[in-house]
Design a protein around this motif. Structure first.
Motif, PDB file in Angstrom:
ATOM      1  N   MET A   1       7.590   6.401   0.647  1.00 51.72           N
ATOM      2  CA  MET A   1       6.432   5.716   0.575  1.00 51.72           C
ATOM      3  C   MET A   1       5.016   5.959   0.417  1.00 51.72           C
ATOM      4  O   MET A   1       4.977   7.541   0.526  1.00 51.72           O
ATOM      5  CB  MET A   1       6.605   5.035   2.279  1.00 51.72           C
TER       6      MET A   1
ATOM      7  N   LYS B   1       2.577   6.522   6.932  1.00 50.95           N
ATOM      8  CA  LYS B   1       3.507   6.758   6.365  1.00 50.95           C
ATOM      9  C   LYS B   1       4.495   8.098   6.821  1.00 50.95           C
ATOM     10  O   LYS B   1       5.245   8.200   6.907  1.00 50.95           O
ATOM     11  CB  LYS B   1       2.885   7.571   4.926  1.00 50.95           C
TER      12      LYS B   1
ATOM     13  N   LEU C   1      12.256   6.259   9.673  1.00 50.06           N
ATOM     14  CA  LEU C   1      12.593   6.113   8.785  1.00 50.06           C
ATOM     15  C   LEU C   1      13.847   6.779   8.602  1.00 50.06           C
ATOM     16  O   LEU C   1      15.115   6.945   8.715  1.00 50.06           O
ATOM     17  CB  LEU C   1      12.024   5.812   7.954  1.00 50.06           C
TER      18      LEU C   1
ATOM     19  N   ILE D   1       8.226   1.851  -1.276  1.00 52.25           N
ATOM     20  CA  ILE D   1       7.395   0.912  -0.355  1.00 52.25           C
ATOM     21  C   ILE D   1       5.937   1.446   0.171  1.00 52.25           C
ATOM     22  O   ILE D   1       5.628   2.530  -0.283  1.00 52.25           O
ATOM     23  CB  ILE D   1       7.981   1.079   1.259  1.00 52.25           C
TER      24      ILE D   1
ATOM     25  N   LEU E   1       2.912   0.988   1.473  1.00 47.76           N
ATOM     26  CA  LEU E   1       2.075   0.931   2.861  1.00 47.76           C
ATOM     27  C   LEU E   1       1.155  -0.014   2.915  1.00 47.76           C
ATOM     28  O   LEU E   1      -0.505   1.300   2.121  1.00 47.76           O
ATOM     29  CB  LEU E   1       2.606   1.622   3.714  1.00 47.76           C
TER      30      LEU E   1
ATOM     31  N   HIS F   1       8.890  -2.956  -3.104  1.00 47.22           N
ATOM     32  CA  HIS F   1       8.253  -3.828  -1.928  1.00 47.22           C
ATOM     33  C   HIS F   1       6.640  -3.187  -0.915  1.00 47.22           C
ATOM     34  O   HIS F   1       6.245  -1.909  -1.638  1.00 47.22           O
ATOM     35  CB  HIS F   1       9.243  -3.908  -1.016  1.00 47.22           C
ATOM     36  N   TRP F   2       5.861  -3.877  -0.895  1.00 47.32           N
ATOM     37  CA  TRP F   2       4.919  -3.481   0.014  1.00 47.32           C
ATOM     38  C   TRP F   2       4.308  -4.950   1.298  1.00 47.32           C
ATOM     39  O   TRP F   2       5.551  -5.306   1.664  1.00 47.32           O
ATOM     40  CB  TRP F   2       3.687  -4.291  -0.668  1.00 47.32           C
ATOM     41  N   VAL F   3       4.330  -2.976   2.259  1.00 45.83           N
ATOM     42  CA  VAL F   3       3.647  -3.719   4.175  1.00 45.83           C
ATOM     43  C   VAL F   3       3.190  -3.669   3.824  1.00 45.83           C
ATOM     44  O   VAL F   3       2.474  -2.950   4.367  1.00 45.83           O
ATOM     45  CB  VAL F   3       5.222  -2.775   4.791  1.00 45.83           C
TER      46      VAL F   3
ATOM     47  N   THR G   1       0.391  -3.300   7.437  1.00 44.60           N
ATOM     48  CA  THR G   1       0.752  -2.713   8.510  1.00 44.60           C
ATOM     49  C   THR G   1      -0.599  -2.439   9.296  1.00 44.60           C
ATOM     50  O   THR G   1      -0.486  -2.548  10.518  1.00 44.60           O
ATOM     51  CB  THR G   1       0.357  -0.277   8.166  1.00 44.60           C
TER      52      THR G   1
ATOM     53  N   GLU H   1      10.465  -3.377   9.985  1.00 47.96           N
ATOM     54  CA  GLU H   1      10.316  -4.022   8.230  1.00 47.96           C
ATOM     55  C   GLU H   1      10.690  -3.926   7.459  1.00 47.96           C
ATOM     56  O   GLU H   1      11.902  -4.218   6.624  1.00 47.96           O
ATOM     57  CB  GLU H   1       8.974  -4.527   8.312  1.00 47.96           C
ATOM     58  N   ILE H   2      10.429  -2.505   7.255  1.00 49.79           N
ATOM     59  CA  ILE H   2      10.996  -1.497   6.243  1.00 49.79           C
ATOM     60  C   ILE H   2      12.560  -1.421   5.782  1.00 49.79           C
ATOM     61  O   ILE H   2      12.987  -2.026   4.464  1.00 49.79           O
ATOM     62  CB  ILE H   2      10.787  -0.014   6.410  1.00 49.79           C
TER      63      ILE H   2
ATOM     64  N   LEU I   1      14.420  -4.515   4.599  1.00 51.95           N
ATOM     65  CA  LEU I   1      14.170  -4.350   3.059  1.00 51.95           C
ATOM     66  C   LEU I   1      14.931  -3.825   2.734  1.00 51.95           C
ATOM     67  O   LEU I   1      15.855  -3.704   1.658  1.00 51.95           O
ATOM     68  CB  LEU I   1      12.632  -4.148   2.789  1.00 51.95           C
TER      69      LEU I   1
END
Length: 174
Positions: free
Chosen positions: A1, A9, A16, A93, A95, A145-147, A149, A160-161, A164
């Motif tokens: 991340m 993170k 995770l 990913i 954040l 990808h991006w999320v 937060t 969400e991750i 993905l």
């Protein structure tokens, strides 16, 4: 991340790593362990360039082993060699959060001020805004990808991750 300091993170990474049954490595912790001093002390004693050298070395080491959740430092994407390594060794990913939220989180973290230096002479909010603007293209380039937060719990971001990652796995099988 990847993402700016305060995006979550490490906190998300803890969830995770448990869900994915693999270790979590916080790159800033690895750097401090390797150097035997805090990031603030590395910057003070040897400068940012030495810190970035250590960061690249530690990233190469942690990226070469078994599958791992890695919480990158906010500036790890500054070096092209790091961005290339990130692209070659896993799914990245990004954040995100707005500058005001990030500053609130950073200021709420008791260890942040002790461990990490200011990176500019700007007032805190102006520094966050400036660094976000400078780094956004590099985060975008590095991320698969991006999320966002903002306004989400750590668990919601992790979920969400995980969704993905599940979608990525399905796509690879097809």
């Amino acid at each position: 991340m990847t993402g700016f300091r305060g995006t979550g993170k490490t906190s998300v990474g803890e969830i995770l790593s448990k869900s994915l049954h693999c270790p979590l490595v916080d790159l800033d912790d690895e750097i401090e362990k390797t150097a035997g001093k805090t990031i603030r002390e590395i910057f003070s004693d040897s400068g940012e360039s030495t810190f970035r050298d250590l960061e690249s070395t530690c990233l190469r080491e942690v990226s070469s082993g078994t599958p791992t959740v890695i919480a990158l430092g906010g500036g790890a994407i500054l070096r092209k060699e790091n961005r290339q390594l990130i692209a070659q060794t896993g799914l990245c990913i990004w954040l995100t959060a707005d500058a005001e939220s990030l500053l609130h989180r950073i200021q709420s973290d008791r260890s942040s001020d002790r461990r990490r230096p200011a990176l500019t002479s700007l007032p805190a909010l102006a520094e966050v805004r400036q660094l976000l603007a400078d780094r956004e293209p590099l985060y975008r380039q590095s991320a698969d990808h991006w999320v966002d937060t903002g306004g989400k719990t750590i668990q919601a971001v992790a979920d969400e991750i995980l969704a993905l990652l599940e979608a990525e796995n399905r796509q690879q099988k097809d």
